[in-house]
Design a protein around this motif. Structure first.
Motif, PDB file in Angstrom:
ATOM      1  N   SER A 222      53.379  96.760  97.416  1.00 56.68           N
ATOM      2  CA  SER A 222      52.555  96.488  96.239  1.00 56.68           C
ATOM      3  C   SER A 222      53.390  95.786  95.187  1.00 56.68           C
ATOM      4  O   SER A 222      54.621  95.788  95.243  1.00 56.68           O
ATOM      5  N   SER A 224      53.118  93.547  91.011  1.00 54.97           N
ATOM      6  CA  SER A 224      52.327  92.991  89.917  1.00 54.97           C
ATOM      7  C   SER A 224      53.155  91.990  89.140  1.00 54.97           C
ATOM      8  O   SER A 224      54.388  92.029  89.164  1.00 54.97           O
ATOM      9  N   SER A 229      47.619  92.011  90.274  1.00 51.37           N
ATOM     10  CA  SER A 229      48.126  93.164  91.006  1.00 51.37           C
ATOM     11  C   SER A 229      47.750  92.982  92.468  1.00 51.37           C
ATOM     12  O   SER A 229      46.688  92.436  92.781  1.00 51.37           O
ATOM     13  N   GLN A 249      46.639  92.725  85.672  1.00 48.29           N
ATOM     14  CA  GLN A 249      47.734  93.657  85.919  1.00 48.29           C
ATOM     15  C   GLN A 249      47.300  95.050  85.488  1.00 48.29           C
ATOM     16  O   GLN A 249      46.786  95.233  84.379  1.00 48.29           O
ATOM     17  N   GLU A 251      49.357  97.578  85.209  1.00 40.13           N
ATOM     18  CA  GLU A 251      50.422  98.223  84.451  1.00 40.13           C
ATOM     19  C   GLU A 251      50.311  97.839  82.981  1.00 40.13           C
ATOM     20  O   GLU A 251      49.894  96.730  82.650  1.00 40.13           O
TER      21      GLU A 251
END
Length: 279
Positions: A222, A224, A229, A249, A251
């Protein structure tokens, strides 16, 4: 859509880019401000503008897990030296073309300009680079990254499915483009239960090369970047692969709604996977 962020596993001795280094890795437009080899020289060489003793861990190799985009870019540069061509050309020649991944590249292509997803930042971000690339409607300007091998791949779901099929072939020893011995190296678990480095994430207790083994034994990756993402996984038991790309994203600050939405998506995908396995 940009499929993002590779990371080097246990042998990474470098810390992730922060502050001014982070700014220098990103540029507005299709081309980065400098070449990969020049950036790495500035970062690693004691005479480099970005050199710091803090660029390196005090721990010995394999003793402590550290997330590192720059270390991944270094691995790509080693391929460039050995192959005598850019990492972009290498992957295009030996991976993308043989697999028919015609909508995959490391740079924006004019032919696909109308097909790229618009990227958005819906969460508050503190890094200075966002002041340069974010528009008033929270969409992002086109940007590039000098350490592009760590996460600037432009691709599509259909192309990444072709990639996952090749991963499945490689795991079963039936690849037509990469020798089985190299796939064995790629997937080999790096650690035993009594030989794990410090700070290994509990959700991903073991590693292959650039792949993580999660607690269910699935291979996963994974990442980002600004406005994107991505999640990709492969189950060695059921031979089912999954890809999820999101044009924002997850995050950042105030991202509870975004994360919950992603969790619901993943749960639905996993429910569908269970239904397939029952058939």
């Amino acid at each position: 859509m940009i499929c993002t962020t590779y990371f080097l596993t246990f042998f990474s001795e470098l810390i992730p880019p922060t502050g001014s280094i982070y700014i220098m890795t990103y540029s507005i437009g299709d081309s980065p401000k400098m070449q990969l080899k020049d950036f790495l020289k500035e970062y690693y060489s004691e005479s480099g503008r970005m050199y710091s003793i803090q660029n390196f861990s005090k721990k010995k190799a394999s003793k402590q897990y550290q997330y590192s985009n720059i270390a991944s870019a270094l691995a790509a540069y080693l391929i460039e030296i050995k192959a005598g061509m850019s990492f972009s050309d290498f992957t295009d020649k030996f991976i993308f073309q043989p697999l028919g991944m015609t909508h995959t590249s490391w740079r924006n292509k004019a032919d696909f300009s109308q097909e790229y997803a618009t990227l958005y930042e819906i969460n508050k971000q503190s890094l200075p680079i966002y002041k340069e690339i974010i528009n008033k409607d929270k969409s992002l300007k086109t940007y590039s990254c000098v350490t592009y091998p760590d996460g600037s791949l432009r691709s599509s779901i259909s192309d990444l499915i072709k990639y996952l099929k090749e991963i499945n072939n490689g795991f079963q020893g039936s690849s037509n483009i990469i020798d089985s011995q190299f796939y064995k190296l790629l997937f080999a678990k790096q650690f035993s239960e009594d030989n794990k480095p410090e700070l290994m994430p509990e959700s991903e207790p073991n590693r292959g090369l650039f792949w993580a083994y999660n607690r269910k034994g699935k291979l996963a990756h994974s990442g980002s970047d600004p406005g994107v993402s991505s999640f990709i996984s492969y189950d060695p038991t059921t031979h089912i692969g999954k890809v999820l790309l999101i044009n924002t994203q997850i995050e950042g600050d105030d991202n509870i709604k975004t994360v919950e939405c992603c969790k619901r998506l993943i749960m639905e995908i996993e429910k569908y996977e269970l239904e397939i396995c029952k058939k």
